[in-house]
Design a protein around this motif. Structure first.
Motif, PDB file in Angstrom:
ATOM      1  N   HIS A  34      36.540  41.552  45.829  1.00 50.42           N
ATOM      2  CA  HIS A  34      35.737  40.802  46.797  1.00 50.42           C
ATOM      3  C   HIS A  34      34.646  40.023  46.062  1.00 50.42           C
ATOM      4  CE1 HIS A  34      37.588  43.007  50.091  1.00 50.42           C
ATOM      5  NE2 HIS A  34      37.260  44.154  49.515  1.00 50.42           N
ATOM      6  N   ASN A  35      34.169  38.954  46.686  1.00 49.45           N
ATOM      7  CA  ASN A  35      32.945  38.256  46.284  1.00 49.45           C
ATOM      8  C   ASN A  35      33.091  37.316  45.093  1.00 49.45           C
ATOM      9  OD1 ASN A  35      31.726  39.935  48.276  1.00 49.45           O
ATOM     10  ND2 ASN A  35      31.448  41.537  46.736  1.00 49.45           N
ATOM     11  N   PHE A  36      34.315  37.068  44.619  1.00 50.12           N
ATOM     12  CA  PHE A  36      34.497  36.133  43.517  1.00 50.12           C
ATOM     13  C   PHE A  36      35.462  34.999  43.866  1.00 50.12           C
ATOM     14  CE2 PHE A  36      32.646  39.780  41.506  1.00 50.12           C
ATOM     15  CZ  PHE A  36      31.863  39.247  40.494  1.00 50.12           C
ATOM     16  N   GLY A  37      35.857  34.894  45.124  1.00 49.71           N
ATOM     17  CA  GLY A  37      36.754  33.832  45.554  1.00 49.71           C
ATOM     18  C   GLY A  37      36.031  32.515  45.761  1.00 49.71           C
ATOM     19  N   HIS A  38      36.795  31.478  46.066  1.00 53.53           N
ATOM     20  CA  HIS A  38      36.219  30.143  46.233  1.00 53.53           C
ATOM     21  C   HIS A  38      35.256  30.059  47.419  1.00 53.53           C
ATOM     22  CE1 HIS A  38      38.482  28.716  43.002  1.00 53.53           C
ATOM     23  NE2 HIS A  38      39.512  28.176  43.608  1.00 53.53           N
ATOM     24  N   PHE A  39      35.402  30.957  48.392  1.00 57.36           N
ATOM     25  CA  PHE A  39      34.547  30.895  49.570  1.00 57.36           C
ATOM     26  C   PHE A  39      33.256  31.688  49.395  1.00 57.36           C
ATOM     27  CE2 PHE A  39      38.916  30.667  51.649  1.00 57.36           C
ATOM     28  CZ  PHE A  39      38.923  29.273  51.605  1.00 57.36           C
ATOM     29  N   ARG A  55      23.858  45.587  31.844  1.00 59.64           N
ATOM     30  CA  ARG A  55      23.653  47.005  32.130  1.00 59.64           C
ATOM     31  C   ARG A  55      24.779  47.878  31.568  1.00 59.64           C
ATOM     32  NH1 ARG A  55      20.688  48.881  37.534  1.00 59.64           N
ATOM     33  NH2 ARG A  55      20.993  50.779  36.317  1.00 59.64           N
ATOM     34  N   GLY A  56      25.591  47.295  30.714  1.00 56.70           N
ATOM     35  CA  GLY A  56      26.570  48.088  29.991  1.00 56.70           C
ATOM     36  C   GLY A  56      27.956  48.118  30.571  1.00 56.70           C
ATOM     37  N   ILE A  57      28.219  47.396  31.652  1.00 59.90           N
ATOM     38  CA  ILE A  57      29.576  47.331  32.190  1.00 59.90           C
ATOM     39  C   ILE A  57      30.393  46.396  31.306  1.00 59.90           C
ATOM     40  CG2 ILE A  57      31.021  46.547  34.100  1.00 59.90           C
ATOM     41  CD1 ILE A  57      28.968  47.512  36.037  1.00 59.90           C
ATOM     42  N   THR A  58      31.375  46.953  30.648  1.00 62.96           N
ATOM     43  CA  THR A  58      32.219  46.175  29.731  1.00 62.96           C
ATOM     44  C   THR A  58      33.612  45.947  30.291  1.00 62.96           C
ATOM     45  OG1 THR A  58      32.781  48.252  28.633  1.00 62.96           O
ATOM     46  CG2 THR A  58      31.007  46.926  27.659  1.00 62.96           C
ATOM     47  N   HIS A  59      33.868  46.418  31.512  1.00 61.84           N
ATOM     48  CA  HIS A  59      35.205  46.295  32.100  1.00 61.84           C
ATOM     49  C   HIS A  59      35.128  45.540  33.414  1.00 61.84           C
ATOM     50  CE1 HIS A  59      39.137  46.899  33.532  1.00 61.84           C
ATOM     51  NE2 HIS A  59      38.986  48.059  34.133  1.00 61.84           N
ATOM     52  N   PHE A  60      35.823  44.389  33.465  1.00 63.58           N
ATOM     53  CA  PHE A  60      35.954  43.589  34.682  1.00 63.58           C
ATOM     54  C   PHE A  60      37.416  43.663  35.132  1.00 63.58           C
ATOM     55  CE2 PHE A  60      32.554  40.578  32.708  1.00 63.58           C
ATOM     56  CZ  PHE A  60      31.559  41.501  32.981  1.00 63.58           C
ATOM     57  N   ASP A  61      37.627  44.080  36.376  1.00 66.27           N
ATOM     58  CA  ASP A  61      38.972  44.310  36.894  1.00 66.27           C
ATOM     59  C   ASP A  61      39.354  43.248  37.922  1.00 66.27           C
ATOM     60  OD1 ASP A  61      41.317  46.334  37.341  1.00 66.27           O
ATOM     61  OD2 ASP A  61      40.563  45.905  39.351  1.00 66.27           O
ATOM     62  N   LEU A  62      40.529  42.634  37.719  1.00 65.15           N
ATOM     63  CA  LEU A  62      41.014  41.584  38.610  1.00 65.15           C
ATOM     64  C   LEU A  62      42.475  41.825  38.965  1.00 65.15           C
ATOM     65  CD1 LEU A  62      39.211  39.697  36.160  1.00 65.15           C
ATOM     66  CD2 LEU A  62      39.150  38.417  38.312  1.00 65.15           C
ATOM     67  N   ALA A  63      43.016  40.920  39.788  1.00 66.08           N
ATOM     68  CA  ALA A  63      44.445  40.877  40.077  1.00 66.08           C
ATOM     69  C   ALA A  63      44.795  39.442  40.411  1.00 66.08           C
ATOM     70  CB  ALA A  63      44.815  41.798  41.230  1.00 66.08           C
ATOM     71  N   ASN A  64      46.081  39.132  40.344  1.00 66.35           N
ATOM     72  CA  ASN A  64      46.505  37.746  40.560  1.00 66.35           C
ATOM     73  C   ASN A  64      46.095  37.226  41.931  1.00 66.35           C
ATOM     74  OD1 ASN A  64      48.302  39.370  42.001  1.00 66.35           O
ATOM     75  ND2 ASN A  64      50.154  38.416  41.196  1.00 66.35           N
ATOM     76  N   ASN A  65      46.116  38.085  42.964  1.00 67.73           N
ATOM     77  CA  ASN A  65      45.885  37.581  44.320  1.00 67.73           C
ATOM     78  C   ASN A  65      44.470  37.815  44.830  1.00 67.73           C
ATOM     79  OD1 ASN A  65      46.101  40.347  44.560  1.00 67.73           O
ATOM     80  ND2 ASN A  65      47.330  40.303  46.440  1.00 67.73           N
ATOM     81  N   TYR A  66      43.532  38.169  43.958  1.00 65.40           N
ATOM     82  CA  TYR A  66      42.156  38.338  44.420  1.00 65.40           C
ATOM     83  C   TYR A  66      41.558  36.977  44.737  1.00 65.40           C
ATOM     84  CZ  TYR A  66      42.138  43.253  42.880  1.00 65.40           C
ATOM     85  OH  TYR A  66      42.391  44.587  42.714  1.00 65.40           O
ATOM     86  N   GLY A  67      40.774  36.932  45.787  1.00 67.68           N
ATOM     87  CA  GLY A  67      40.155  35.691  46.242  1.00 67.68           C
ATOM     88  C   GLY A  67      39.252  35.995  47.428  1.00 67.68           C
ATOM     89  N   PRO A  68      39.496  35.319  48.548  1.00 68.86           N
ATOM     90  CA  PRO A  68      40.497  34.282  48.791  1.00 68.86           C
ATOM     91  C   PRO A  68      40.026  32.910  48.334  1.00 68.86           C
ATOM     92  CG  PRO A  68      39.290  34.755  50.827  1.00 68.86           C
ATOM     93  CD  PRO A  68      38.757  35.706  49.777  1.00 68.86           C
ATOM     94  N   PRO A  69      40.986  31.959  48.199  1.00 71.94           N
ATOM     95  CA  PRO A  69      42.438  32.121  48.278  1.00 71.94           C
ATOM     96  C   PRO A  69      42.977  32.833  47.048  1.00 71.94           C
ATOM     97  CG  PRO A  69      41.917  29.903  47.598  1.00 71.94           C
ATOM     98  CD  PRO A  69      40.599  30.562  47.913  1.00 71.94           C
ATOM     99  N   TYR A  70      44.269  33.194  47.094  1.00 65.42           N
ATOM    100  CA  TYR A  70      44.885  33.877  45.967  1.00 65.42           C
ATOM    101  C   TYR A  70      44.626  33.129  44.662  1.00 65.42           C
ATOM    102  CZ  TYR A  70      47.795  36.465  49.379  1.00 65.42           C
ATOM    103  OH  TYR A  70      48.241  37.271  50.398  1.00 65.42           O
ATOM    104  N   GLY A  71      44.294  33.877  43.642  1.00 65.68           N
ATOM    105  CA  GLY A  71      44.084  33.284  42.321  1.00 65.68           C
ATOM    106  C   GLY A  71      42.684  32.792  42.072  1.00 65.68           C
ATOM    107  N   ALA A  73      39.712  34.243  42.382  1.00 67.64           N
ATOM    108  CA  ALA A  73      38.809  35.135  41.644  1.00 67.64           C
ATOM    109  C   ALA A  73      39.054  35.009  40.145  1.00 67.64           C
ATOM    110  CB  ALA A  73      39.003  36.583  42.094  1.00 67.64           C
ATOM    111  N   GLU A  74      40.315  34.943  39.734  1.00 73.51           N
ATOM    112  CA  GLU A  74      40.617  34.759  38.314  1.00 73.51           C
ATOM    113  C   GLU A  74      40.133  33.397  37.820  1.00 73.51           C
ATOM    114  OE1 GLU A  74      44.429  37.602  37.352  1.00 73.51           O
ATOM    115  OE2 GLU A  74      44.845  35.561  38.021  1.00 73.51           O
ATOM    116  N   GLN A 122      50.461  33.006  34.594  1.00 66.64           N
ATOM    117  CA  GLN A 122      49.545  32.286  35.481  1.00 66.64           C
ATOM    118  C   GLN A 122      48.127  32.867  35.389  1.00 66.64           C
ATOM    119  OE1 GLN A 122      51.042  32.175  39.511  1.00 66.64           O
ATOM    120  NE2 GLN A 122      53.121  31.668  38.837  1.00 66.64           N
ATOM    121  N   SER A 123      48.035  34.198  35.355  1.00 64.61           N
ATOM    122  CA  SER A 123      46.720  34.844  35.271  1.00 64.61           C
ATOM    123  C   SER A 123      46.001  34.454  33.985  1.00 64.61           C
ATOM    124  CB  SER A 123      46.868  36.369  35.350  1.00 64.61           C
ATOM    125  OG  SER A 123      47.256  36.773  36.646  1.00 64.61           O
ATOM    126  N   LEU A 124      46.726  34.427  32.880  1.00 64.82           N
ATOM    127  CA  LEU A 124      46.107  34.067  31.605  1.00 64.82           C
ATOM    128  C   LEU A 124      45.573  32.635  31.643  1.00 64.82           C
ATOM    129  CD1 LEU A 124      48.584  35.726  29.086  1.00 64.82           C
ATOM    130  CD2 LEU A 124      46.282  36.497  29.694  1.00 64.82           C
TER     131      LEU A 124
END
Length: 330
Positions: A34-39, A55-71, A73-74, A122-124
């Motif tokens: 959530h919160n990284f899509g175009h809207f 603050r030390g978070i070194t891991h960001f987790d995504l997926a191909n269809n995160y958004g919206p719209p799909y893609g 967030a990446e 596509q994700s890359l």
């Protein structure tokens, strides 16, 4: 220009070894579901990533269809990575996934080699990266042979497009077979990603976390706050603008109503422990056997900071753990 905090590794963020591997993950990782899509507010999204890293978070987790719209967030995270984090790439663990609905036609979802490897390419491109650190099969495919799905993950590693592979939401029987197939292909499963919270303990019920621990496979849990139900915001009903108030959201009003009594009982436990409910929920998840890291989302920098402050609360006592088990048993 972003200048990272030089004291980001001063001990504020604990790191845990991911199973029996060389990879360390922060106890709390940032999910970009959530919160990284175009809207969404891109200024705030960028500030969240910067603050998380500071603050030390070194891991960001995504997926191909995160958004919206799909893609999207990446795309947005990829732009921020290029503009703010290029010199920190080797400090970061970036993950993505494929398997849920992504594009039209017969190859736009599930677990075929066609879908998984096309989606990874596509994700890359969207992330502006040469490789991801972890590439997941996002869900089990009931029709594609498991050998084909696992061969696609193995190919991603062999081609240098992913350093590690993981599985998400696989039931135990299928998980065991998938891990075995990967091993026969010379690729180990690094990590497993299930939904897990005080209100959703199925990885315990199925024996998944116990099996992962025994096999030396990490577990990174998502929705540890149960889509916001364990934040305390629903104790007095459904707030306007909340996830449960949105028709298109994953959290529905009837789900909140069903958990009403548990939420109030858990709030009482949190109050007794001297912490807000969401801190209790995060601390509880991180105290469970086999859990490597908990994925959180954040709408604002302040919300991110508040969640990370859970790491500075004391561990939950055995007596309070027992009460939580009585309220919401596995």
């Amino acid at each position: 220009m972003f200048s990272a905090d030089p004291s980001r590794y001063d001990g504020r963020m604990p790191y845990r070894r991911c199973g029996k591997s060389g990879l360390l993950l922060p106890e709390i990782s940032l999910g970009c579901w959530h919160n990284f899509g175009h809207f969404d507010d891109q200024h705030e999204a960028r500030a969240i990533l910067r603050r998380a890293f500071d603050r030390g978070i070194t891991h960001f987790d995504l997926a191909n269809n995160y958004g919206p719209p799909y893609g999207s967030a990446e795309e947005n995270v990829g732009r921020f990575l290029a503009e703010d984090f290029a010199c920190h790439r080797d400090e970061l663990v970036i993950s993505s996934k494929a398997g849920h609905d992504m594009w039209q036609g017969p190859y736009g979802e599930w677990g075929s080699r066609k879908h998984l490897l096309s989606s990874l390419d596509q994700s890359l491109r969207r992330l502006r990266l040469d490789y991801v650190d972890i590439f997941y099969s996002h869900r089990p495919d009931p029709k594609t042979p498991l050998e084909e799905t696992m061969s696609a993950l193995a190919t991603a590693v062999q081609q240098g497009k992913a350093l590690y592979v993981g599985l998400s939401k696989y039931p135990l029987k299928r998980l065991k077979r998938a891990v075995s197939i990967l091993k026969d292909m010379g690729v180990r499963c690094l990590i497993y990603q299930p939904p897990y919270s005080i209100l959703n303990r199925w990885p315990e019920t199925e024996g998944i976390h116990e099996w992962l621990h025994d096999k030396g496979i990490g577990s990174i849990v998502f929705s540890p706050l149960a889509q916001g139900m364990l934040t305390g915001k629903y104790l007095a009903g459904i707030p306007e603008g909340s996830r449960a108030a949105r028709e298109e959201g994953f959290l529905q009003t009837d789900q909140v109503a069903q958990q009403h009594d548990k939420l109030h009982a858990l709030h009482a436990v949190a109050t007794e422990a001297g912490m807000p409910l969401h801190h209790l929920a995060l601390r509880w998840a991180l105290q469970q056997r086999g859990v490597t890291s908990a994925l959180i989302g954040a709408r604002t920098v302040a919300q991110l900071d508040d969640s990370l402050d859970a790491l500075h609360t004391p561990e939950i006592s055995a007596d309070l753990l027992a009460r939580i088990n009585e309220i919401s048993p596995a």
